[in-house]
Design a protein around this motif. Structure first.
Motif, PDB file in Angstrom:
ATOM      1  N   UNK A   1      -3.387   7.347 -12.181  1.00 48.37           N
ATOM      2  CA  UNK A   1      -3.790   5.990 -11.820  1.00 48.37           C
ATOM      3  C   UNK A   1      -3.614   5.024 -12.983  1.00 48.37           C
ATOM      4  N   UNK A   2      -3.680   5.542 -14.212  1.00 42.92           N
ATOM      5  CA  UNK A   2      -3.504   4.689 -15.383  1.00 42.92           C
ATOM      6  C   UNK A   2      -2.099   4.098 -15.443  1.00 42.92           C
ATOM      7  N   UNK A   3      -1.134   4.793 -14.926  1.00 44.78           N
ATOM      8  CA  UNK A   3       0.249   4.325 -14.941  1.00 44.78           C
ATOM      9  C   UNK A   3       0.446   3.183 -13.943  1.00 44.78           C
ATOM     10  N   UNK A   4      -0.350   3.174 -12.896  1.00 48.28           N
ATOM     11  CA  UNK A   4      -0.168   2.205 -11.821  1.00 48.28           C
ATOM     12  C   UNK A   4      -0.822   0.848 -12.069  1.00 48.28           C
ATOM     13  N   UNK A   5      -1.551   0.685 -13.148  1.00 49.88           N
ATOM     14  CA  UNK A   5      -2.278  -0.570 -13.351  1.00 49.88           C
ATOM     15  C   UNK A   5      -1.382  -1.803 -13.327  1.00 49.88           C
ATOM     16  N   UNK A   6      -0.238  -1.823 -13.999  1.00 55.96           N
ATOM     17  CA  UNK A   6       0.612  -3.021 -13.898  1.00 55.96           C
ATOM     18  C   UNK A   6       1.093  -3.306 -12.465  1.00 55.96           C
ATOM     19  N   UNK A   7       1.383  -2.252 -11.722  1.00 51.93           N
ATOM     20  CA  UNK A   7       1.834  -2.433 -10.336  1.00 51.93           C
ATOM     21  C   UNK A   7       0.682  -2.944  -9.480  1.00 51.93           C
ATOM     22  N   UNK A   8      -0.523  -2.426  -9.704  1.00 53.85           N
ATOM     23  CA  UNK A   8      -1.694  -2.881  -8.954  1.00 53.85           C
ATOM     24  C   UNK A   8      -1.975  -4.353  -9.257  1.00 53.85           C
ATOM     25  N   UNK A   9      -1.786  -4.775 -10.498  1.00 50.13           N
ATOM     26  CA  UNK A   9      -1.953  -6.189 -10.841  1.00 50.13           C
ATOM     27  C   UNK A   9      -0.987  -7.067 -10.049  1.00 50.13           C
ATOM     28  N   UNK A  10       0.255  -6.646  -9.950  1.00 52.22           N
ATOM     29  CA  UNK A  10       1.265  -7.441  -9.253  1.00 52.22           C
ATOM     30  C   UNK A  10       0.972  -7.507  -7.757  1.00 52.22           C
ATOM     31  N   UNK A  11       0.667  -6.368  -7.140  1.00 47.89           N
ATOM     32  CA  UNK A  11       0.419  -6.389  -5.691  1.00 47.89           C
ATOM     33  C   UNK A  11      -0.883  -7.101  -5.367  1.00 47.89           C
TER      34      UNK A  11
ATOM     35  N   UNK B   1       0.828  -1.205   0.000  1.00 50.22           N
ATOM     36  CA  UNK B   1       0.000   0.000   0.000  1.00 50.22           C
ATOM     37  C   UNK B   1       0.865   1.258   0.000  1.00 50.22           C
ATOM     38  N   UNK B   2       1.924   1.240   0.771  1.00 48.46           N
ATOM     39  CA  UNK B   2       2.828   2.391   0.784  1.00 48.46           C
ATOM     40  C   UNK B   2       3.496   2.588  -0.576  1.00 48.46           C
ATOM     41  N   UNK B   3       3.845   1.487  -1.225  1.00 50.02           N
ATOM     42  CA  UNK B   3       4.438   1.571  -2.565  1.00 50.02           C
ATOM     43  C   UNK B   3       3.461   2.178  -3.550  1.00 50.02           C
ATOM     44  N   UNK B   4       2.211   1.732  -3.497  1.00 52.03           N
ATOM     45  CA  UNK B   4       1.192   2.271  -4.406  1.00 52.03           C
ATOM     46  C   UNK B   4       0.965   3.758  -4.165  1.00 52.03           C
ATOM     47  N   UNK B   5       0.865   4.144  -2.917  1.00 55.04           N
ATOM     48  CA  UNK B   5       0.643   5.556  -2.599  1.00 55.04           C
ATOM     49  C   UNK B   5       1.842   6.395  -3.034  1.00 55.04           C
ATOM     50  N   UNK B   6       3.056   5.896  -2.791  1.00 51.42           N
ATOM     51  CA  UNK B   6       4.252   6.630  -3.191  1.00 51.42           C
ATOM     52  C   UNK B   6       4.338   6.782  -4.710  1.00 51.42           C
ATOM     53  N   UNK B   7       4.071   5.713  -5.447  1.00 49.90           N
ATOM     54  CA  UNK B   7       4.089   5.797  -6.905  1.00 49.90           C
ATOM     55  C   UNK B   7       3.006   6.730  -7.437  1.00 49.90           C
ATOM     56  N   UNK B   8       1.847   6.715  -6.798  1.00 51.41           N
ATOM     57  CA  UNK B   8       0.772   7.622  -7.205  1.00 51.41           C
ATOM     58  C   UNK B   8       1.172   9.073  -6.966  1.00 51.41           C
ATOM     59  N   UNK B   9       1.806   9.345  -5.834  1.00 57.19           N
ATOM     60  CA  UNK B   9       2.248  10.710  -5.540  1.00 57.19           C
ATOM     61  C   UNK B   9       3.319  11.162  -6.533  1.00 57.19           C
ATOM     62  N   UNK B  10       4.242  10.270  -6.886  1.00 50.53           N
ATOM     63  CA  UNK B  10       5.266  10.609  -7.870  1.00 50.53           C
ATOM     64  C   UNK B  10       4.618  10.917  -9.217  1.00 50.53           C
ATOM     65  N   UNK B  11       3.625  10.112  -9.602  1.00 50.58           N
ATOM     66  CA  UNK B  11       2.933  10.361 -10.871  1.00 50.58           C
ATOM     67  C   UNK B  11       2.177  11.692 -10.832  1.00 50.58           C
TER      68      UNK B  11
END
Length: 113
Positions: free
Chosen positions: A32-42, A4-14
């Motif tokens: 959020x469109x950029x995070x879809x592959x990361x969301x799939x993995x987590x 969750x922290x990784x997702x939030x950090x990546x979202x903030x960077x985006x």
């Protein structure tokens, strides 16, 4: 928790990249469109920790059904639809679906513990 922290950090960077690269950032691209592959993995990792059953495979099957329904609905009309419109609708639905699946898996893993 680290996921969750990784997702939030990546979202903030985006979000920051979108703000600083305003002139070069495509208007149709949401962070959020950029995070879809990361969301799939987590989501796969989180679902794997709460069950040994192939729940992730069922999530993928439902995602494929969403893709088929989106393509059927998008191309149902008689006039040609640009591919960009279809992929944007499908990608946004995928964002919502996988973020919801991750949230549900995270809630279940907290309740099961």
């Amino acid at each position: 928790m680290i996921e969750l922290l990784t997702l939030v950090l990546l979202f903030m960077v985006a979000l920051l990249l979108r703000r600083f690269l305003n002139n070069w950032w495509p208007a149709w691209l949401h962070p959020l469109d950029i995070l879809l592959p990361v969301v799939l993995i987590v989501t796969a990792q989180r679902v794997g920790t709460i069950s040994v059953r192939p729940i992730f495979l069922w999530l993928l099957v439902i995602w494929f059904v969403i893709g088929l329904a989106t393509s059927w609905r998008t191309f149902q009309g008689r006039k040609p639809v640009p591919y960009k419109n279809f992929i944007l609708v499908f990608w946004r639905l995928s964002d919502l679906y996988w973020v919801g699946a991750y949230a549900l898996a995270a809630i279940i893993s907290v309740v099961v513990r």
